[in-house]
Design a protein around this motif. Structure first.
Motif, PDB file in Angstrom:
ATOM      1  N   UNK A   1      -3.078  18.115  20.732  1.00 49.15           N
ATOM      2  CA  UNK A   1      -4.354  18.149  20.024  1.00 49.15           C
ATOM      3  C   UNK A   1      -5.373  18.909  20.872  1.00 49.15           C
ATOM      4  N   UNK A   2      -6.375  19.465  20.240  1.00 49.19           N
ATOM      5  CA  UNK A   2      -7.393  20.203  20.969  1.00 49.19           C
ATOM      6  C   UNK A   2      -8.287  19.252  21.762  1.00 49.19           C
ATOM      7  N   UNK A   3      -9.070  19.846  22.655  1.00 45.75           N
ATOM      8  CA  UNK A   3     -10.033  19.065  23.417  1.00 45.75           C
ATOM      9  C   UNK A   3     -10.984  18.321  22.483  1.00 45.75           C
ATOM     10  N   UNK A   4     -11.506  19.020  21.492  1.00 47.62           N
ATOM     11  CA  UNK A   4     -12.441  18.398  20.565  1.00 47.62           C
ATOM     12  C   UNK A   4     -11.783  17.267  19.777  1.00 47.62           C
ATOM     13  N   UNK A   5     -10.559  17.467  19.346  1.00 47.58           N
ATOM     14  CA  UNK A   5      -9.846  16.418  18.610  1.00 47.58           C
ATOM     15  C   UNK A   5      -9.602  15.194  19.487  1.00 47.58           C
ATOM     16  N   UNK A   6      -9.271  15.424  20.753  1.00 50.19           N
ATOM     17  CA  UNK A   6      -9.100  14.313  21.688  1.00 50.19           C
ATOM     18  C   UNK A   6     -10.380  13.509  21.833  1.00 50.19           C
ATOM     19  N   UNK A   7     -11.494  14.214  21.998  1.00 55.82           N
ATOM     20  CA  UNK A   7     -12.769  13.521  22.146  1.00 55.82           C
ATOM     21  C   UNK A   7     -13.109  12.719  20.902  1.00 55.82           C
ATOM     22  N   UNK A   8     -12.848  13.293  19.755  1.00 55.44           N
ATOM     23  CA  UNK A   8     -13.193  12.619  18.503  1.00 55.44           C
ATOM     24  C   UNK A   8     -12.345  11.369  18.281  1.00 55.44           C
ATOM     25  N   UNK A   9     -11.144  11.323  18.857  1.00 55.68           N
ATOM     26  CA  UNK A   9     -10.323  10.116  18.743  1.00 55.68           C
ATOM     27  C   UNK A   9     -11.011   8.909  19.376  1.00 55.68           C
ATOM     28  N   UNK A  10     -11.880   9.160  20.341  1.00 51.27           N
ATOM     29  CA  UNK A  10     -12.612   8.060  20.947  1.00 51.27           C
ATOM     30  C   UNK A  10     -13.669   7.460  20.042  1.00 51.27           C
ATOM     31  N   UNK A  11     -14.064   8.213  19.012  1.00 52.12           N
ATOM     32  CA  UNK A  11     -15.106   7.749  18.090  1.00 52.12           C
ATOM     33  C   UNK A  11     -14.488   7.202  16.800  1.00 52.12           C
ATOM     34  N   UNK A  12     -13.343   6.550  16.951  1.00 56.07           N
ATOM     35  CA  UNK A  12     -12.611   6.057  15.777  1.00 56.07           C
ATOM     36  C   UNK A  12     -13.316   4.873  15.110  1.00 56.07           C
ATOM     37  N   UNK A  13     -13.888   3.973  15.911  1.00 58.16           N
ATOM     38  CA  UNK A  13     -14.571   2.805  15.355  1.00 58.16           C
ATOM     39  C   UNK A  13     -15.782   3.249  14.533  1.00 58.16           C
ATOM     40  N   UNK A  14     -16.085   2.554  13.429  1.00 63.29           N
ATOM     41  CA  UNK A  14     -17.185   2.979  12.552  1.00 63.29           C
ATOM     42  C   UNK A  14     -18.525   3.160  13.266  1.00 63.29           C
ATOM     43  N   UNK A  15     -18.873   2.243  14.154  1.00 63.25           N
ATOM     44  CA  UNK A  15     -20.157   2.362  14.858  1.00 63.25           C
ATOM     45  C   UNK A  15     -20.185   3.595  15.748  1.00 63.25           C
ATOM     46  N   UNK A  16     -19.044   3.899  16.382  1.00 61.69           N
ATOM     47  CA  UNK A  16     -18.968   5.089  17.225  1.00 61.69           C
ATOM     48  C   UNK A  16     -18.972   6.358  16.393  1.00 61.69           C
ATOM     49  N   UNK A  17     -18.294   6.327  15.253  1.00 62.21           N
ATOM     50  CA  UNK A  17     -18.247   7.499  14.381  1.00 62.21           C
ATOM     51  C   UNK A  17     -19.646   7.877  13.891  1.00 62.21           C
ATOM     52  N   UNK A  18     -20.481   6.876  13.665  1.00 62.74           N
ATOM     53  CA  UNK A  18     -21.839   7.135  13.188  1.00 62.74           C
ATOM     54  C   UNK A  18     -22.688   7.854  14.236  1.00 62.74           C
ATOM     55  N   UNK A  19     -22.292   7.740  15.523  1.00 62.26           N
ATOM     56  CA  UNK A  19     -23.053   8.379  16.603  1.00 62.26           C
ATOM     57  C   UNK A  19     -22.292   9.555  17.220  1.00 62.26           C
ATOM     58  N   UNK A  20     -21.281  10.048  16.525  1.00 66.20           N
ATOM     59  CA  UNK A  20     -20.391  11.049  17.087  1.00 66.20           C
ATOM     60  C   UNK A  20     -21.113  12.303  17.569  1.00 66.20           C
ATOM     61  N   UNK A  21     -22.004  12.857  16.764  1.00 63.82           N
ATOM     62  CA  UNK A  21     -22.660  14.104  17.141  1.00 63.82           C
ATOM     63  C   UNK A  21     -23.485  13.934  18.411  1.00 63.82           C
ATOM     64  N   UNK A  22     -24.194  12.841  18.514  1.00 64.23           N
ATOM     65  CA  UNK A  22     -24.990  12.576  19.717  1.00 64.23           C
ATOM     66  C   UNK A  22     -24.076  12.344  20.909  1.00 64.23           C
ATOM     67  N   UNK A  23     -22.994  11.632  20.706  1.00 62.35           N
ATOM     68  CA  UNK A  23     -22.045  11.383  21.798  1.00 62.35           C
ATOM     69  C   UNK A  23     -21.460  12.689  22.316  1.00 62.35           C
ATOM     70  N   UNK A  24     -21.124  13.591  21.396  1.00 64.00           N
ATOM     71  CA  UNK A  24     -20.535  14.859  21.805  1.00 64.00           C
ATOM     72  C   UNK A  24     -21.517  15.662  22.643  1.00 64.00           C
ATOM     73  N   UNK A  25     -22.788  15.641  22.271  1.00 63.83           N
ATOM     74  CA  UNK A  25     -23.804  16.348  23.058  1.00 63.83           C
ATOM     75  C   UNK A  25     -23.863  15.793  24.479  1.00 63.83           C
ATOM     76  N   UNK A  26     -23.825  14.476  24.599  1.00 72.94           N
ATOM     77  CA  UNK A  26     -23.898  13.842  25.912  1.00 72.94           C
ATOM     78  C   UNK A  26     -22.654  14.152  26.750  1.00 72.94           C
ATOM     79  N   UNK A  27     -21.479  14.165  26.114  1.00 71.27           N
ATOM     80  CA  UNK A  27     -20.233  14.486  26.815  1.00 71.27           C
ATOM     81  C   UNK A  27     -20.274  15.917  27.331  1.00 71.27           C
TER      82      UNK A  27
END
Length: 235
Positions: A91-117
C-alpha cells in the motif's frame, strides 16, 4: 489513565509476565526498558489485546480494558505502534497513514491529522504515492508513528522505535517523539532497548527483567542508579 495490576501472561508453560503493575498518568511520558525477553512487547500486546493475560487487571481511564474486544480498543483512544514497524508494504504511504484513521472519530479528523503528520515528517508528504515497502527503515518508522497519530490517540504506545535504524535516524525519531509529547501533551508509553535515550526522554521509567518489574523511578533516579548504569548504560 492506564492502571495495570498483577498482570501475568503465559505462553504454554513459560511465564512472559509475572504480576507486573504499572501506572501511567494522563500527559506522562513513561518508558519501559529492559533486555530482550524481559516481557516488554508482551506487555504491549496484552494492552492491545493480541495476547490474553492469565491473571491481573488492566484499566484504561477507569474502564476494564480486558472486557473490551481488541478491535474496539483503538476507538477508545489507544494507538499501538508495533515493533518492526509492520507497515502494509503493498500500500502507498498515504494509504498506510489513512489506515490509522479507521475509527469513526479519527476519520472525522483525518485531514487535520494528515497535516500534523506531514508537519512532523515532511518526507512522507513527498512520498505519499510511494509503496511503503520500498521505503527505508527510518521512513517506514515515520509511517508507523504517523499511522498511530492518525488514530488521534490519547495514549500512544511505541514499541522499540529505534530498532534497526542508524544512530542519526534514531536521534531524529526521538526528537519527534519528544515534540509530540510536549506540543500535544500526549500520553506516551515507550518500550525501548536503548535505555539511555528512553530514560533521558521520560518522566517515569520502569525496568523489566525476566517478566517482572525490577526498578521504577523518575528519569534522574534511574539514570543515576549504579546498577542500572552498569547493566544498561555501559557506564
Amino acid at each position: 489513565m492506564l492502571r495495570i495490576r498483577e498482570l501475568s501472561v503465559h505462553y504454554g508453560g513459560l511465564c512472559a509476565l509475572d504480576k507486573v503493575s504499572i501506572d501511567v498518568e494522563a500527559g506522562q511520558f513513561v518508558a519501559i526498558v529492559g533486555p530482550n525477553g524481559a516481557g516488554k512487547t508482551t506487555l504491549f500486546k496484552a494492552i492491545s489485546g493480541t495476547v490474553g493475560p492469565s491473571g491481573g487487571t488492566i484499566e484504561y481511564k477507569g474502564r476494564d480494558l480486558l472486557a473490551v474486544p481488541p478491535h474496539q480498543r483503538p476507538a477508545l483512544g489507544i494507538a499501538h505502534v508495533p515493533e518492526h514497524r509492520q507497515v502494509f508494504p503493498s500500500m502507498t504511504v498515504l494509504e498506510n497513514l489513512q489506515m490509522g484513521a479507521y475509527a469513526p472519530a479519527a476519520a472525522a479528523q483525518w485531514k487535520r491529522s494528515l497535516e500534523l503528520i506531514y508537519e512532523l515528517f515532511p518526507i512522507l508528504a513527498e512520498r505519499g504515492t510511494q509503496l511503503a515497502g520500498t521505503l527505508s527503515g527510518g521512513q517506514q518508522q515515520m509511517v508507523a508513528i504517523g499511522r498511530g497519530l492518525a488514530n488521534v490517540p490519547e495514549l500512544l504506545m511505541l514499541d522499540e522505535p529505534s530498532m534497526g535504524l542508524a544512530p542519526a535516524v534514531v536521534d531524529m525519531i526521538f526528537d519527534r517523539i519528544q515534540q509530540i509529547h510536549k506540543e500535544r501533551e500526549l500520553t506516551i508509553l515507550l518500550v525501548e532497548q536503548r535505555a539511555a535515550e528512553a530514560l533521558e526522554s521520560c518522566d517515569l521509567g520502569y525496568v523489566l527483567e525476566t517478566g517482572r518489574v525490577a526498578m521504577v523511578g523518575d528519569n534522574q533516579q534511574l539514570l543515576n542508579d549504579k546498577r542500572l548504569q552498569q547493566s544498561y548504560l555501559g557506564l
